[in-house]
Every structure is written in structure tokens, then in C-alpha cells.
Design a protein around this motif. Structure first.
Motif, PDB file in Angstrom:
ATOM      1  N   MET A   1      -8.555   3.484  -7.009  1.00 14.24           N
ATOM      2  CA  MET A   1      -7.502   2.755  -6.311  1.00 14.24           C
ATOM      3  C   MET A   1      -6.305   2.571  -7.236  1.00 14.24           C
ATOM      4  SD  MET A   1      -7.723  -0.943  -4.472  1.00 14.24           S
ATOM      5  CE  MET A   1      -9.089  -0.361  -3.466  1.00 14.24           C
ATOM      6  N   ALA A   2      -5.081   2.743  -6.698  1.00  5.51           N
ATOM      7  CA  ALA A   2      -3.875   2.650  -7.517  1.00  5.51           C
ATOM      8  C   ALA A   2      -3.698   1.239  -8.062  1.00  5.51           C
ATOM      9  CB  ALA A   2      -2.662   3.059  -6.695  1.00  5.51           C
ATOM     10  N   SER A   3      -3.358   1.152  -9.354  1.00  4.36           N
ATOM     11  CA  SER A   3      -3.182  -0.153  -9.989  1.00  4.36           C
ATOM     12  C   SER A   3      -1.976  -0.901  -9.438  1.00  4.36           C
ATOM     13  CB  SER A   3      -3.019   0.036 -11.503  1.00  4.36           C
ATOM     14  OG  SER A   3      -1.885   0.843 -11.787  1.00  4.36           O
ATOM     15  N   VAL A   4      -1.075  -0.183  -8.762  1.00  5.16           N
ATOM     16  CA  VAL A   4       0.118  -0.838  -8.226  1.00  5.16           C
ATOM     17  C   VAL A   4      -0.257  -1.921  -7.218  1.00  5.16           C
ATOM     18  CG1 VAL A   4       0.396   0.831  -6.342  1.00  5.16           C
ATOM     19  CG2 VAL A   4       2.387  -0.405  -7.204  1.00  5.16           C
ATOM     20  N   PHE A   5      -1.384  -1.759  -6.530  1.00  7.10           N
ATOM     21  CA  PHE A   5      -1.826  -2.769  -5.577  1.00  7.10           C
ATOM     22  C   PHE A   5      -2.543  -3.928  -6.263  1.00  7.10           C
ATOM     23  CE2 PHE A   5      -2.189   1.073  -2.644  1.00  7.10           C
ATOM     24  CZ  PHE A   5      -0.904   0.889  -2.154  1.00  7.10           C
ATOM     25  N   LEU A   6      -3.018  -3.699  -7.479  1.00  8.16           N
ATOM     26  CA  LEU A   6      -3.727  -4.746  -8.217  1.00  8.16           C
ATOM     27  C   LEU A   6      -2.778  -5.647  -8.984  1.00  8.16           C
ATOM     28  CD1 LEU A   6      -6.657  -2.603  -9.674  1.00  8.16           C
ATOM     29  CD2 LEU A   6      -6.738  -4.118  -7.691  1.00  8.16           C
ATOM     30  N   LEU A 120      -3.513  -6.016   1.826  1.00 10.38           N
ATOM     31  CA  LEU A 120      -3.726  -4.743   2.497  1.00 10.38           C
ATOM     32  C   LEU A 120      -5.082  -4.697   3.189  1.00 10.38           C
ATOM     33  CD1 LEU A 120      -1.164  -3.857   0.987  1.00 10.38           C
ATOM     34  CD2 LEU A 120      -2.300  -1.705   0.488  1.00 10.38           C
ATOM     35  N   GLU A 121      -6.091  -5.274   2.545  1.00 12.34           N
ATOM     36  CA  GLU A 121      -7.415  -5.301   3.160  1.00 12.34           C
ATOM     37  C   GLU A 121      -7.390  -6.093   4.466  1.00 12.34           C
ATOM     38  OE1 GLU A 121     -10.136  -3.693   2.442  1.00 12.34           O
ATOM     39  OE2 GLU A 121      -9.165  -2.670   0.762  1.00 12.34           O
ATOM     40  N   MET A 122      -6.627  -7.183   4.494  1.00 10.65           N
ATOM     41  CA  MET A 122      -6.515  -7.977   5.723  1.00 10.65           C
ATOM     42  C   MET A 122      -5.828  -7.182   6.819  1.00 10.65           C
ATOM     43  SD  MET A 122      -5.367 -11.670   4.212  1.00 10.65           S
ATOM     44  CE  MET A 122      -6.298 -12.462   2.897  1.00 10.65           C
ATOM     45  N   MET A 123      -4.763  -6.463   6.452  1.00 18.24           N
ATOM     46  CA  MET A 123      -4.032  -5.687   7.454  1.00 18.24           C
ATOM     47  C   MET A 123      -4.866  -4.517   7.957  1.00 18.24           C
ATOM     48  SD  MET A 123      -0.041  -5.678   6.289  1.00 18.24           S
ATOM     49  CE  MET A 123       0.981  -7.056   6.857  1.00 18.24           C
ATOM     50  N   LYS A 124      -5.728  -3.979   7.125  1.00 18.60           N
ATOM     51  CA  LYS A 124      -6.624  -2.918   7.575  1.00 18.60           C
ATOM     52  C   LYS A 124      -7.602  -3.443   8.624  1.00 18.60           C
ATOM     53  CE  LYS A 124      -8.618  -0.644   4.260  1.00 18.60           C
ATOM     54  NZ  LYS A 124      -9.217  -0.366   2.930  1.00 18.60           N
ATOM     55  N   GLN A 125      -7.884  -4.743   8.576  1.00 11.06           N
ATOM     56  CA  GLN A 125      -8.821  -5.361   9.513  1.00 11.06           C
ATOM     57  C   GLN A 125      -8.147  -5.859  10.788  1.00 11.06           C
ATOM     58  OE1 GLN A 125     -12.063  -5.115   8.957  1.00 11.06           O
ATOM     59  NE2 GLN A 125     -11.554  -4.081   7.019  1.00 11.06           N
ATOM     60  N   GLY A 126      -6.816  -5.658  10.914  1.00  3.62           N
ATOM     61  CA  GLY A 126      -6.145  -6.032  12.162  1.00  3.62           C
ATOM     62  C   GLY A 126      -5.034  -7.043  12.047  1.00  3.62           C
ATOM     63  N   VAL A 127      -4.828  -7.652  10.890  1.00  2.00           N
ATOM     64  CA  VAL A 127      -3.733  -8.602  10.714  1.00  2.00           C
ATOM     65  C   VAL A 127      -2.406  -7.844  10.747  1.00  2.00           C
ATOM     66  CG1 VAL A 127      -2.652 -10.264   9.155  1.00  2.00           C
ATOM     67  CG2 VAL A 127      -5.141 -10.206   9.389  1.00  2.00           C
ATOM     68  N   LYS A 128      -1.451  -8.309  11.560  1.00  2.00           N
ATOM     69  CA  LYS A 128      -0.166  -7.618  11.693  1.00  2.00           C
ATOM     70  C   LYS A 128       0.992  -8.357  11.029  1.00  2.00           C
ATOM     71  CE  LYS A 128      -1.203  -5.085  15.946  1.00  2.00           C
ATOM     72  NZ  LYS A 128      -0.741  -4.769  17.323  1.00  2.00           N
ATOM     73  N   THR A 400      -5.507   3.045   0.146  1.00  2.00           N
ATOM     74  CA  THR A 400      -6.420   2.160  -0.589  1.00  2.00           C
ATOM     75  C   THR A 400      -7.798   2.776  -0.789  1.00  2.00           C
ATOM     76  OG1 THR A 400      -7.019   1.055   1.501  1.00  2.00           O
ATOM     77  CG2 THR A 400      -5.268   0.054   0.192  1.00  2.00           C
ATOM     78  N   LYS A 401      -7.961   4.017  -0.343  1.00  2.00           N
ATOM     79  CA  LYS A 401      -9.245   4.688  -0.495  1.00  2.00           C
ATOM     80  C   LYS A 401      -9.449   5.071  -1.959  1.00  2.00           C
ATOM     81  CE  LYS A 401     -10.194   7.593   2.675  1.00  2.00           C
ATOM     82  NZ  LYS A 401     -10.205   8.823   3.513  1.00  2.00           N
ATOM     83  N   PRO A 402     -10.619   4.806  -2.523  1.00  3.19           N
ATOM     84  CA  PRO A 402     -10.877   5.191  -3.924  1.00  3.19           C
ATOM     85  C   PRO A 402     -10.708   6.685  -4.137  1.00  3.19           C
ATOM     86  CG  PRO A 402     -12.595   3.727  -3.099  1.00  3.19           C
ATOM     87  CD  PRO A 402     -11.769   4.120  -1.911  1.00  3.19           C
ATOM     88  N   LEU A 403     -10.042   7.059  -5.215  1.00  2.00           N
ATOM     89  CA  LEU A 403      -9.847   8.462  -5.521  1.00  2.00           C
ATOM     90  C   LEU A 403     -11.165   9.111  -5.926  1.00  2.00           C
ATOM     91  CD1 LEU A 403      -6.541   8.290  -7.579  1.00  2.00           C
ATOM     92  CD2 LEU A 403      -6.816   9.059  -5.225  1.00  2.00           C
ATOM     93  N   PRO A 404     -11.405  10.352  -5.517  1.00  2.00           N
ATOM     94  CA  PRO A 404     -12.644  11.029  -5.921  1.00  2.00           C
ATOM     95  C   PRO A 404     -12.640  11.262  -7.415  1.00  2.00           C
ATOM     96  CG  PRO A 404     -11.126  12.569  -4.863  1.00  2.00           C
ATOM     97  CD  PRO A 404     -10.543  11.191  -4.689  1.00  2.00           C
TER      98      PRO A 404
END
Length: 413
Positions: A1-6, A120-128, A400-404
Motif C-alpha cells: 500500500m502506498a505510504s502517501v495514504f499512511l 478511504l476504507e470508510m468510503m470503500k464501504q459506502g460512505v460518500k 488501496t490494494k496491496p502491491l504484489p
């Protein structure tokens, strides 16, 4: 996951955002149309009135007052009801509490120091929408590390446990304004991501097909069916229905869409009448035939049909042309007497599409430039073959998907 989000927090995205002005559920549909037209989104949050304005609200109290998000598609679907077409003036004066679909899960209040990855995790779950207190100025430590306290990351606000929130340290890196908030949307998140493409490599340059973000479970309606059928079950995310022409058993061609984005700044009364009287294909493509409409209302000064009134059935009935220009899908031509073929005036009524081989960065750029909530995806070799749709939630899931893990042997070879 990109550190920019952390290492970024939601407060970083609130710079320059206007203060939230609450739209009350007691206000009228007419006021909602104006508010949506002036907003930067095709939908507005709707709130219940505060019982006591002198009382300082906490997060739990505000969450209970939030009703839902009202979109232009909700309004047009409401105005297309038979009783609303009979008395449009009464319909326009209807309080939005009778139109908006209650859904408190669409909004979440967050501390400005909340990690962006958690948002981002909240928005992935439906928060707009994210409700964030307004920040006066950052101070002290760099805001990049502003949520690190005693070696621990600051967690999200837990509205179910006020006691735990009261014992938390207040963010020393910022100063907030009491009772002043701004709303962050998923579009704001995408704009931030566009500015961080290098940090997300190689995801942005990968095709949406390889990333697996194409959603094949889209809502659709055949062009021959009545347009009003598209509103029987309005899709939530994205708020759009594809208008299709079946070519084969598993092969659909998209010719347009009925969506909140397309209806954002349209003539809502004209769109409602057309939705109730035309087929889905006619609604999105336009009608160029000379037709006599006995019940077409006098929508506005720029409407193509005048001198009629559905409320009292008085007025003269004259043959007029009615097209998607009347709704506001496309700009009026320089010469209004010219008759254009369907292919010549598609304009804004044409659906926004991309190929399944398009890169994620290109799709995000499309959505932002057109202020759209989604992009329809067609086959790489056949642009008429609709294969799915990409929306905000799909993009957030991809970035936000972990990089392989990289293969050392591949790197050394």
C-alpha cells in the motif's frame, strides 16, 4: 500500500474547502434544485433542524440529524410521478423530506487528524461524504505526521463511546473552529490521488481490466422500454442506469444513460415530463419528429413548447419539436430552426465511456474533467460492446490494494 495514504490526514484535503451550509429537510424541492445546481456535486446532504441552536452539538448528535443525500435523479424521478405532473406548482413546494431517501450511513464525521487510509476504507464501504471540522492553521509538527501521539496513531472518532473520545488528546498540530465544518466527497479524494500518481506507481498506468476494477453488475434498461421504468429501483452507487440496445444474448450496446450526473443542471420539470412520457431511447437520444402534445406543460421561458398548462388543461395545442435540448442535455444551436440528426446533437447526452484497456489514471482524469461519478466500459476491440462500469468505490479499491511482491529473480535478470 502506498505510504502517501499512511502519512497524510483528512485535514490535508480540507484546505480551501467552503464551510458546510446545511440544507434542511423542511426546504422545498424548488430550493433543492437551486442548491444542487450551485453545488460542486450532483447531490446535497439533507439535515434535520437543530432542536436547540444554543446547545453545542457533539458528533453523535450531528449524526442523528443527518438524513441522506438528495440527487438530481431523485428529484426528477419524484417530479415524474403522475400526481406531480398534474400539479407541478404543488410538487415544487413539496418539502424534500418526502423525496430524499434516508440513509445515515452515507456520511461520517472525522477528526482532521484521521489518517487518509482510514477515510478511504470508510468510503470503500459506502460512505460518500466526510464531515470534517474546519481548520484555522496547522502548527507545531509537520502535518504529515500530525496524528502521531506518543508513538501511536490517532484512531477514528468513535461516536458510540463518547467517554473514550473525551480522554483522547486533542490534535496539537491544528486549530479547529467550533461548529464549523466542511464536507469532503469522493471526488475530492480522487483529485488528491491524481496529484500523487508517482507515489502510486505502477497502479495508475495499469489497465482497469488488469486491476480488476470493472464492475459487470451495472443497472440497465432497454431503449424500447418506458424511461420511467428506470426509476423503479434507483441505483445507489453509481446513481446511473445505462440505456442499452441488445445486439446479442450477451452483447449490449450503450446509447445513453439516465443518471444524477446527466440531470445535474438540467431543466428538471422538462426532464420529468419526458421521463414519464418517452421511451428510454427517446429520453437520452431526443425526439426530432413533429408531434402534437396535448398535455405538455409550459416548463420555462426557453422551453420549446408553450401556451399549455397541465394543471387546468387550458391553452392552445400546437405541433412542436421536443428534443433532449429541451431538457438541457445539450446547448441550443445557433439557429434554432435547423433540424439536426440524432448523431449531430448527442453532445452532453452521450454517455462517458472508456475501453477496458484504458489506464486507471486516464479513467480518473475522465471522471474529473466531466465531473462524473462513473465511466462506462466497453470492449477493447468493439466500442459498441458494453462490459461494465467503473465508479468511485472501484477506484478506491484499486489504489488501496496491496502491491504484489516483487520477484528478486526478475529484478536481477
Amino acid at each position: 500500500m502506498a505510504s502517501v495514504f499512511l502519512y497524510h490526514v483528512v485535514g490535508d484535503l480540507t484546505v480551501g474547502k467552503p464551510e458546510l451550509v446545511e440544507f434542511s429537510e423542511t426546504q422545498t424541492v424548488e430550493a433543492a434544485i437551486k442548491a444542487i445546481g450551485e453545488s460542486t456535486e450532483c447531490g446535497i446532504p439533507v439535515w434535520k433542524m437543530r432542536s436547540q441552536k444554543s446547545v453545542i452539538e457533539n458528533a453523535e448528535m450531528r449524526a442523528k440529524r443527518f438524513v441522506g443525500i438528495l440527487t438530481s435523479l431523485d428529484i426528477v424521478a419524484f417530479l415524474a410521478r403522475e400526481e406531480c405532473l398534474v400539479d407541478q406548482e404543488k410538487a415544487m413546494k413539496t418539502p424534500v423530506s418526502e423525496v430524499v431517501v434516508p440513509d445515515p450511513s452515507l456520511l461520517k464525521e472525522l477528526d482532521p487528524a484521521t489518517r487518509l487510509i482510514d477515510a478511504l476504507e470508510m468510503m470503500k464501504q459506502g460512505v460518500k461524504r466526510l464531515l470534517v471540522p474546519k481548520i484555522v492553521v496547522w502548527r507545531g509538527m509537520s502535518k504529515r505526521f500530525s496524528i502521531l501521539y506518543n508513538g501511536k496513531w490517532l484512531k477514528n472518532i468513535d461516536t458510540s463511546n463518547p467517554a473514550a473520545n473525551a480522554n483522547r488528546p486533542s490534535p496539537s498540530s491544528s486549530t479547529t473552529i467550533r461548529d464549523k465544518f466542511c464536507c469532503l466527497s469522493r471526488e475530492d479524494i480522487i483529485r488528491f490521488i491524481i496529484g500523487c500518481l508517482g507515489a502510486l506507481a505502477p497502479i495508475p498506468l495499469s489497465s482497469i481490466y488488469s486491476l480488476g476494477v470493472i464492475n459487470p453488475n451495472y443497472c440497465s434498461i432497454e431503449a424500447s422500454r418506458q424511461a420511467i421504468d428506470a426509476t423503479q429501483t434507483l441505483p445507489k452507487d453509481p446513481p446511473a442506469v445505462a440505456v442499452i440496445e441488445p445486439i446479442a444474448d450477451d452483447y449490449n450496446k450503450i446509447i445513453g444513460e439516465i443518471s444524477a450526473t446527466k440531470l445535474w443542471k438540467c431543466d428538471h420539470l422538462a426532464a420529468a415530463w419526458a421521463l414519464a412520457n418517452f421511451s428510454a431511447g427517446q429520453f437520452v437520444m431526443g425526439v426530432e419528429d413533429n408531434i402534437t402534445l396535448k398535455s405538455l406543460p409550459d416548463f420555462a421561458a426557453n422551453s420549446m413548447v408553450a401556451n399549455t398548462n397541465t394543471a387546468n388543461s387550458r391553452g392552445t395545442t400546437r405541433p412542436k419539436k421536443f428534443s433532449s435540448r429541451s431538457i438541457g442535455f445539450v446547448s441550443n444551436p445557433t439557429n434554432p430552426n435547423l433540424c439536426f440528426s440524432r448523431s449531430m446533437y448527442r453532445g452532453r447526452s452521450a454517455p462517458l465511456t472508456c475501453k477496458e484497456t484504458s489506464s486507471l489514471a486516464a479513467v480518473m482524469a475522465q471522471m474529473l474533467s466531466h465531473r462524473a461519478t462513473h465511466v462506462w466500459v466497453t470492449d477493447a476491440e468493439n466500442e459498441d460492446h458494453l462490459v461494465g462500469v467503473v465508479g468511485y468505490a472501484d477506484i478506491l479499491a484499486a489504489v488501496t490494494k496491496p502491491l504484489p511482491p516483487t520477484n528478486p529473480e526478475t529484478q536481477t535478470s
